[in-house]
Write a protein that holds these residues in place. Structure first.
Motif, PDB file in Angstrom:
ATOM      1  N   VAL A   1       0.838  -1.207   0.000  1.00  0.00           N
ATOM      2  CA  VAL A   1       0.000   0.000   0.000  1.00  0.00           C
ATOM      3  C   VAL A   1       0.869   1.252   0.000  1.00  0.00           C
ATOM      4  CG1 VAL A   1      -1.659   1.340   1.344  1.00  0.00           C
ATOM      5  CG2 VAL A   1      -1.973  -1.129   1.075  1.00  0.00           C
ATOM      6  N   MET A   2       1.894   1.225   0.868  1.00  0.00           N
ATOM      7  CA  MET A   2       2.779   2.381   0.943  1.00  0.00           C
ATOM      8  C   MET A   2       3.516   2.587  -0.364  1.00  0.00           C
ATOM      9  SD  MET A   2       3.819   4.912   2.696  1.00  0.00           S
ATOM     10  CE  MET A   2       3.204   4.445   4.333  1.00  0.00           C
ATOM     11  N   SER A   3       3.993   1.488  -0.941  1.00  0.00           N
ATOM     12  CA  SER A   3       4.706   1.602  -2.210  1.00  0.00           C
ATOM     13  C   SER A   3       3.804   2.154  -3.299  1.00  0.00           C
ATOM     14  CB  SER A   3       5.270   0.236  -2.624  1.00  0.00           C
ATOM     15  OG  SER A   3       6.212  -0.230  -1.675  1.00  0.00           O
ATOM     16  N   GLU A   4       2.564   1.669  -3.290  1.00  0.00           N
ATOM     17  CA  GLU A   4       1.624   2.154  -4.299  1.00  0.00           C
ATOM     18  C   GLU A   4       1.310   3.634  -4.084  1.00  0.00           C
ATOM     19  OE1 GLU A   4      -0.537   2.599  -7.524  1.00  0.00           O
ATOM     20  OE2 GLU A   4       0.666   0.819  -7.030  1.00  0.00           O
ATOM     21  N   LYS A   5       1.172   4.016  -2.816  1.00  0.00           N
ATOM     22  CA  LYS A   5       0.930   5.431  -2.524  1.00  0.00           C
ATOM     23  C   LYS A   5       2.114   6.280  -2.966  1.00  0.00           C
ATOM     24  CE  LYS A   5      -2.313   5.025   1.351  1.00  0.00           C
ATOM     25  NZ  LYS A   5      -2.526   5.300   2.789  1.00  0.00           N
ATOM     26  N   LEU A   6       3.318   5.751  -2.704  1.00  0.00           N
ATOM     27  CA  LEU A   6       4.501   6.492  -3.119  1.00  0.00           C
ATOM     28  C   LEU A   6       4.564   6.610  -4.631  1.00  0.00           C
ATOM     29  CD1 LEU A   6       7.194   5.093  -0.656  1.00  0.00           C
ATOM     30  CD2 LEU A   6       6.196   7.389  -0.664  1.00  0.00           C
ATOM     31  N   ARG A   7       4.244   5.479  -5.299  1.00  0.00           N
ATOM     32  CA  ARG A   7       4.258   5.527  -6.761  1.00  0.00           C
ATOM     33  C   ARG A   7       3.184   6.480  -7.289  1.00  0.00           C
ATOM     34  NH1 ARG A   7       5.365  -0.061  -6.133  1.00  0.00           N
ATOM     35  NH2 ARG A   7       3.147  -0.560  -6.307  1.00  0.00           N
ATOM     36  N   ALA A   8       1.981   6.411  -6.651  1.00  0.00           N
ATOM     37  CA  ALA A   8       0.901   7.318  -7.074  1.00  0.00           C
ATOM     38  C   ALA A   8       1.281   8.770  -6.811  1.00  0.00           C
ATOM     39  CB  ALA A   8      -0.396   6.966  -6.343  1.00  0.00           C
ATOM     40  N   SER A   9       1.889   9.004  -5.628  1.00  0.00           N
ATOM     41  CA  SER A   9       2.318  10.364  -5.302  1.00  0.00           C
ATOM     42  C   SER A   9       3.380  10.842  -6.276  1.00  0.00           C
ATOM     43  CB  SER A   9       2.844  10.416  -3.867  1.00  0.00           C
ATOM     44  OG  SER A   9       3.322  11.693  -3.551  1.00  0.00           O
ATOM     45  N   GLU A  10       4.299   9.941  -6.601  1.00  0.00           N
ATOM     46  CA  GLU A  10       5.344  10.306  -7.550  1.00  0.00           C
ATOM     47  C   GLU A  10       4.747  10.607  -8.918  1.00  0.00           C
ATOM     48  OE1 GLU A  10       9.401   8.439  -9.566  1.00  0.00           O
ATOM     49  OE2 GLU A  10       8.344   7.338  -7.991  1.00  0.00           O
ATOM     50  N   ARG A  11       3.785   9.765  -9.327  1.00  0.00           N
ATOM     51  CA  ARG A  11       3.140  10.000 -10.620  1.00  0.00           C
ATOM     52  C   ARG A  11       2.400  11.337 -10.602  1.00  0.00           C
ATOM     53  NH1 ARG A  11       1.825   4.444 -10.135  1.00  0.00           N
ATOM     54  NH2 ARG A  11      -0.267   5.006  -9.413  1.00  0.00           N
ATOM     55  N   LEU A  12       1.701  11.605  -9.468  1.00  0.00           N
ATOM     56  CA  LEU A  12       0.948  12.849  -9.357  1.00  0.00           C
ATOM     57  C   LEU A  12       1.884  14.057  -9.406  1.00  0.00           C
ATOM     58  CD1 LEU A  12      -1.628  14.480  -8.840  1.00  0.00           C
ATOM     59  CD2 LEU A  12      -1.291  14.090  -6.381  1.00  0.00           C
ATOM     60  N   HIS A  13       2.940  13.993  -8.588  1.00  0.00           N
ATOM     61  CA  HIS A  13       3.854  15.123  -8.554  1.00  0.00           C
ATOM     62  C   HIS A  13       4.576  15.303  -9.883  1.00  0.00           C
ATOM     63  CE1 HIS A  13       3.175  14.820  -4.201  1.00  0.00           C
ATOM     64  NE2 HIS A  13       3.578  16.078  -4.153  1.00  0.00           N
ATOM     65  N   ARG A  14       4.930  14.203 -10.495  1.00  0.00           N
ATOM     66  CA  ARG A  14       5.571  14.321 -11.802  1.00  0.00           C
ATOM     67  C   ARG A  14       4.593  14.908 -12.814  1.00  0.00           C
ATOM     68  NH1 ARG A  14       9.986  12.737 -14.343  1.00  0.00           N
ATOM     69  NH2 ARG A  14      10.748  11.735 -12.456  1.00  0.00           N
ATOM     70  N   TYR A  15       3.336  14.452 -12.726  1.00  0.00           N
ATOM     71  CA  TYR A  15       2.326  15.002 -13.633  1.00  0.00           C
ATOM     72  C   TYR A  15       2.154  16.507 -13.398  1.00  0.00           C
ATOM     73  CZ  TYR A  15      -2.216  16.055 -15.677  1.00  0.00           C
ATOM     74  OH  TYR A  15      -3.229  16.634 -16.398  1.00  0.00           O
ATOM     75  N   LEU A  16       2.076  16.875 -12.105  1.00  0.00           N
ATOM     76  CA  LEU A  16       1.898  18.289 -11.791  1.00  0.00           C
ATOM     77  C   LEU A  16       3.075  19.118 -12.285  1.00  0.00           C
ATOM     78  CD1 LEU A  16       0.451  18.057  -8.161  1.00  0.00           C
ATOM     79  CD2 LEU A  16      -0.792  18.555 -10.269  1.00  0.00           C
ATOM     80  N   VAL A  17       4.271  18.604 -12.076  1.00  0.00           N
ATOM     81  CA  VAL A  17       5.458  19.352 -12.497  1.00  0.00           C
ATOM     82  C   VAL A  17       5.550  19.396 -14.022  1.00  0.00           C
ATOM     83  CG1 VAL A  17       7.975  19.354 -12.499  1.00  0.00           C
ATOM     84  CG2 VAL A  17       6.740  18.915 -10.374  1.00  0.00           C
ATOM     85  N   GLU A  18       5.354  18.224 -14.647  1.00  0.00           N
ATOM     86  CA  GLU A  18       5.503  18.153 -16.095  1.00  0.00           C
ATOM     87  C   GLU A  18       4.392  18.917 -16.817  1.00  0.00           C
ATOM     88  OE1 GLU A  18       7.927  16.346 -17.918  1.00  0.00           O
ATOM     89  OE2 GLU A  18       8.995  16.136 -16.024  1.00  0.00           O
ATOM     90  N   SER A  19       3.203  18.978 -16.210  1.00  0.00           N
ATOM     91  CA  SER A  19       2.061  19.625 -16.863  1.00  0.00           C
ATOM     92  C   SER A  19       1.835  21.044 -16.371  1.00  0.00           C
ATOM     93  CB  SER A  19       0.780  18.805 -16.617  1.00  0.00           C
ATOM     94  OG  SER A  19       0.948  17.471 -17.036  1.00  0.00           O
ATOM     95  N   SER A  20       2.660  21.519 -15.470  1.00  0.00           N
ATOM     96  CA  SER A  20       2.444  22.842 -14.883  1.00  0.00           C
ATOM     97  C   SER A  20       2.521  23.930 -15.941  1.00  0.00           C
ATOM     98  CB  SER A  20       3.491  23.106 -13.798  1.00  0.00           C
ATOM     99  OG  SER A  20       3.382  24.438 -13.337  1.00  0.00           O
ATOM    100  N   PRO A  21       1.637  24.929 -15.849  1.00  0.00           N
ATOM    101  CA  PRO A  21       1.755  26.081 -16.762  1.00  0.00           C
ATOM    102  C   PRO A  21       2.940  26.972 -16.405  1.00  0.00           C
ATOM    103  CG  PRO A  21       0.010  26.457 -15.171  1.00  0.00           C
ATOM    104  CD  PRO A  21       0.468  25.053 -14.955  1.00  0.00           C
ATOM    105  N   ASP A  22       3.548  26.724 -15.248  1.00  0.00           N
ATOM    106  CA  ASP A  22       4.723  27.484 -14.833  1.00  0.00           C
ATOM    107  C   ASP A  22       5.990  26.752 -15.253  1.00  0.00           C
ATOM    108  OD1 ASP A  22       3.043  29.312 -13.604  1.00  0.00           O
ATOM    109  OD2 ASP A  22       3.122  28.269 -11.679  1.00  0.00           O
TER     110      ASP A  22
END
Length: 721
Positions: free
Chosen positions: A150-171
Motif C-alpha cells: 500500500v505504501m509503495s503504491e501510494k509512493l508511486r501514485a504520489s510520484e506520478r501525481l507530482h511528476r504530472y503536476l510538475v511536467e504539466s504545470s503552466p509554470d
C-alpha cells in the motif's frame, strides 16, 4: 463449497462492526473433517474469519471467488497434493501466504512446498501453540507486506501525481546545481521560451536572462549560496529563442528556494529550486491600466492627474532656478453645437483633430493635457517672459483657423485661451490653473476666439460670483425672492389690461438684486427650475387674489428661462398651476426670448403649441433684437410680440420708425397682439399709437411695484397721452 451442515467460521461478534479491510481471511484446506473444524477454534481471534474445504478443487473454487490472507493447506488431499494449489497460486500470480501442514516424514515434501512459495511447513501431529505461532507469524508477515505494498503504491501514485503536476504545470519549474546550471527543467520551457530541454541541461541559468538583469541574478544566487536568506521572489526577463514575430523576451515572476544537504550538519548548499510564472500579459495589462489612469482615452493626451504632477514638478524646478512658467486653459468655442447637431462621434473626431493641432503648436518640452469635455490645459515651462506665452497662444489660434473636415462637412473651430504666469499669478498648481480658467471665462464673455492673461480684478469678480452662488442656494428657503408688477396699459380702453411679473432678490447684504445678475448663475448651477416654479406659483396666486377683488379681465405676464423649456413637464406644470388657482388660461401669458426660439425650433415649437392649445398666451420678448425670421413665427404659434425698449427709445422726437412699422405689420399679418416696452415719455406713447400699437408698459405709466402698491395703480385711470 463446504460439507452439508458445515458453515464458515467467523470471529465472535462485538459491539463494533469490524472494518472489512482489517479482517484476516483464512482458508483451511484439509480432508480431515474433525481437524478442519477444530482449526478455527484453535486460531480464533478478533479480526479473523475462516472458510473450510477438503480438496484441491474446492480450494481453487474458493480462491477463484475471493482472495485470502492465509491458506492452511494439507499436503495430502483426496484429489491431489497441496502442491497443486501452490502451483495454481503461482500461475495466477496470487499473493496469499501459505502454511503447508503434512504428516509426511520425507524432507522432499517440505522442500517442494517451500520452493513453490509456501511460507512455512508444519508437521502433523502439531502442538496447538506451534500452529498458533506459525499462523501469527504468517499473518504478521502478510500484514507487513500488504502495508508495504500500500505504501509503495501510494509512493508511486504520489510520484506520478507530482511528476504530472510538475511536467504539466503552466509554470516553468526547474532546479539548478550549486554552480547555477540547469539540472532539471519541465516541458513548459519549450512552449514558453522555445528552447529544447535537453539543450539547456548543464547550461548556466543566467544564459536565459536579459543582459540588464544578469548582475542582479548573479547577486541573488550568491546570496542563496551564503545561506543568509531562505529564498527570494523577483521579476525577471527571460530570453526567447529566435522565432517568428514573437517578442524577444517574456517577463516572469521567479520564486527561488535554496536546496541544502540535510545529511550535512552545516546544511551545505547543493542547488536552487525555481518556479517562474509568465506575467507578461499582466505586465502589459498593468501598463495599459497605468496609461489609462494618467491619460485621456479619446486623445491619448495626459489627463488632469498627470498634468498636475508635471506642473508641480515644473514649479519646483522654477523655484530653484528663479524661472518663469505659464499655464494655459483652453476651451473650444461652440463645441456643444457640434455634438448637438452632428452627434458625439463627430464631436470626438473634432476633439482628436483639435488635440493634434494644439500639439503641433507647442514646443518639445511643453505639456498638452485634456481635462475633459472640450477643455485643454497647456504647461509652458522655462519661458523668458509673458511674450513667449503670447506667441504660443497666437500660434494656437492660428492653428485652428483651417476648417476641420467632419463627416457632415466642414466646421471652423475657435478657442478661448486664458493664461496665468508663475510666480506673478500664483505659486501653486491649483492657483495657476484656477487663474488661467478665470482668464479664459473672461475671453468667453468678451466674444471668444482670443486669449487673455489673468488680472487680479478677474479674481475679485469670480469671488463675487461664488458668493452669489452660495447665497442663491438658500434664497428660496429664506423667502428672499419677491415679485414686482409693472402695469400694461391699453390706450384705447384707458385702463390697465395686464401686469408683467418681474423677479427681484432681496439680498440681506446687497439689497435688491436684479435678475440679470443672478439668473445666469441660477441657470448654471441648476436652480432655475425651482425659481421658475416659485415665480409661476406666486404670480398665479396673486392673480387669483386680484380676480377675487373684482379685476376679472386682468392678464398676468411672466418670463420663463430657456432651461425651463428643456423640461418635459413644463406644460403640465403650467396647466396644473392655473387649474389649482382657478385662473382662465387666457389670463396667463408666458414670455420667451427670440434666441430661445431660434436655438431649438422643434422642441420649443412643440411645447409652445401645447401651451397655445391649452389657451395660454405666449409672447416673444424683446422682438427684433435677435435673429427673427418669419419662418420661425410660422412654426411657433405665439400670440404676442413685445417691441424692445431700444426701438422705443429711438422714437424721441420722431413720428415714425420703419422697424416698429414692420413689427406692427408682421403682428397684424399673423394675427398677433403688440405690446411696447420701455415707454418713458408721452411723445413715445403718441408715436406708438400712431404706428398701430395700443398696449404699452414703461415708467411713463408706472414702474414695477410690489403687489399692494400695484393694486391701487391697477384700479386707477392711466395718464393721458
Amino acid at each position: 463449497m463446504v460439507i452439508p451442515g458445515e458453515k464458515p467460521f467467523y470471529q465472535p461478534q462485538t459491539d463494533t462492526e469490524p472494518n472489512p479491510e482489517t479482517i484476516s481471511r483464512i482458508l483451511v484446506v484439509d480432508d480431515d473433517v474433525a481437524l478442519r473444524r477444530s482449526v478455527p477454534h484453535i486460531l480464533v481471534q478478533e479480526g479473523r474469519s475462516f472458510d473450510l474445504c477438503g480438496s484441491v478443487a474446492e480450494a481453487i473454487e474458493f480462491l477463484s471467488v475471493k482472495p485470502y490472507d492465509l491458506i492452511l493447506l494439507d499436503y495430502r488431499l483426496p484429489d491431489g497434493t497441496g502442491l497443486a494449489v501452490l502451483d495454481w497460486l503461482g500461475s495466477a500470480d496470487r499473493e496469499e501466504a501459505v502454511i503447508m501442514i503434512s504428516g509426511e516424514d520425507a524432507i522432499d515434501a517440505a522442500i517442494g512446498a517451500l520452493r513453490r512459495g509456501a511460507d512455512d511447513f508444519v508437521r502433523k501431529p502439531y502442538h496447538v501453540a506451534q500452529l498458533q505461532r506459525a499462523v501469527q507469524s504468517a499473518l504478521h508477515k502478510t500484514a507487513l507486506e500488504r502495508a508495504n505494498r500500500v505504501m509503495s503504491e501510494k509512493l508511486r501514485a504520489s510520484e506520478r501525481l507530482h511528476r504530472y503536476l510538475v511536467e504539466s504545470s503552466p509554470d516553468l519549474i526547474f532546479t539548478l546545481d550549486a554552480e547555477g546550471r540547469f539540472s532539471y527543467i519541465n516541458p513548459r520551457i519549450e512552449d514558453l521560451l522555445g528552447h529544447e530541454r535537453r539543450q539547456l541541461i548543464r547550461r548556466p541559468f543566467v544564459s536565459l536572462i536579459m543582459p540588464e538583469d544578469v548582475e542582479r541574478v548573479h547577486n541573488l544566487l550568491k546570496t542563496q549560496q551564503s545561506g543568509r536568506t531562505p529564498g527570494f521572489s523577483q521579476e525577471l526577463r527571460l530570453r526567447r529563442a529566435q522565432s517568428g514575430n514573437m517578442p524577444g523576451h517574456i517577463t516572469v515572476s521567479l520564486q527561488g528556494i535554496p536546496m541544502r544537504n540535510r545529511d550535512d550538519p552545516a546544511g551545505r548548499y547543493v542547488g536552487l529550486y525555481g518556479v517562474a510564472r509568465d506575467i507578461s500579459e499582466r505586465k502589459r495589462a498593468e501598463e495599459i491600466i497605468s496609461f489609462q489612469a494618467y491619460h485621456d482615452q479619446l486623445t491619448r493626451l495626459p489627463n488632469r492627474i498627470l498634468f498636475r504632477d508635471r506642473l508641480e514638478l515644473a514649479i519646483a524646478q522654477a523655484q530653484r532656478k528663479n524661472g518663469t512658467l505659464a499655464v494655459m486653459f483652453i476651451d473650444v468655442d461652440r463645441f456643444k453645437l457640434v455634438n448637438d447637431t452632428y452627434g458625439h462621434a463627430s464631436g470626438d473626431s473634432l476633439l482628436r483633430g483639435i488635440a493634434s493641432r494644439l500639439s503641433s503648436s507647442l514646443r518639445r518640452g511643453d505639456t498638452l493635457a485634456r481635462l475633459g469635455g472640450d477643455e485643454f490645459t497647456v504647461l509652458l515651462p522655462d519661458i523668458a517672459d509673458a511674450e513667449d506665452a503670447e506667441i504660443i497662444a497666437r500660434k494656437i489660434l492660428w492653428a485652428l483657423e483651417e476648417p476641420f473636415q467632419l463627416d457632415h462637412g466642414e466646421f471652423r473651430a475657435t478657442a478661448s485661451v486664458g493664461i496665468a504666469l508663475y510666480p506673478r499669478d500664483g505659486e501653486s498648481a491649483e492657483a495657476l490653473t484656477q487663474h488661467a480658467d478665470l482668464a479664459m471665462y473672461q475671453v468667453k464673455r468678451c466674444g471668444k476666439n482670443n486669449f487673455r492673461f489673468f488680472a487680479p480684478e478677474l479674481n475679485a469678480h469670480h469671488q463675487e460670483r461664488i458668493e452669489i452662488e452660495n447665497d442663491l442656494r438658500s434664497a428660496l428657503d429664506r423667502n428672499q425672492f419677491e415679485l414686482y408688477y409693472q402695469p400694461q396699459i391699453s390706450l384705447s380702453r384707458q385702463r390697465v389690461v395686464g401686469v408683467e411679473a418681474l423677479l427681484r432678490w432681496n439680498h440681506p447684504d446687497k439689497g435688491v438684486v436684479g435678475p440679470d445678475t443672478f439668473i445666469p448663475v441660477a441657470e448654471e448651477v441648476g436652480m432655475i427650475g425651482d425659481i421658475s416654479r416659485w415665480v409661476l406659483e406666486t404670480a398665479c396666486q396673486q392673480l387669483a387674489d386680484w380676480r377675487a377683488a373684482g379685476f376679472d379681465e386682468l392678464k398676468m405676464s411672466l418670463n420663463l428661462a430657456p432651461h425651463d423649456f428643456d423640461r418635459e413637464n413644463i406644460v403640465e406644470m403650467v396647466t396644473n398651476c392655473i387649474g389649482h388657482y382657478r385662473i382662465p388660461a387666457s389670463k396667463l401669458e408666458l414670455e420667451i426670448t427670440e434666441s430661445m426660439m431660434m436655438q431649438d425650433t422643434v422642441g420649443v415649437a412643440a411645447k409652445v403649441r401645447e401651451l397655445r392649445q391649452a389657451g395660454i398666451g405666449v409672447a416673444i420678448d424683446d422682438f427684433g433684437t435677435g435673429y427673427s425670421a418669419l419662418a420661425y413665427l410660422q412654426k411657433l404659434p405665439v400670440s404676442v410680440l413685445k417691441i424692445d425698449r431700444s426701438f422705443v427709445r429711438d422714437l424721441d422726437g420722431l413720428m415714425t420708425n420703419p422697424i416698429i412699422s414692420a413689427i406692427t405689420g408682421i403682428a397684424k399679418g399673423f394675427g398677433m397682439q403688440i405690446i411696447a416696452e420701455g415707454v418713458e415719455h408721452a411723445q413715445q406713447a403718441r408715436t406708438l399709437r400712431a404706428l398701430g400699437c395700443d398696449v404699452m408698459q414703461g415708467f411713463f405709466f408706472g414702474c414695477p411695484l410690489k403687489a399692494d402698491e400695484a393694486l391701487s395703480l391697477i384700479g386707477s385711470t392711466p395718464r393721458a397721452v
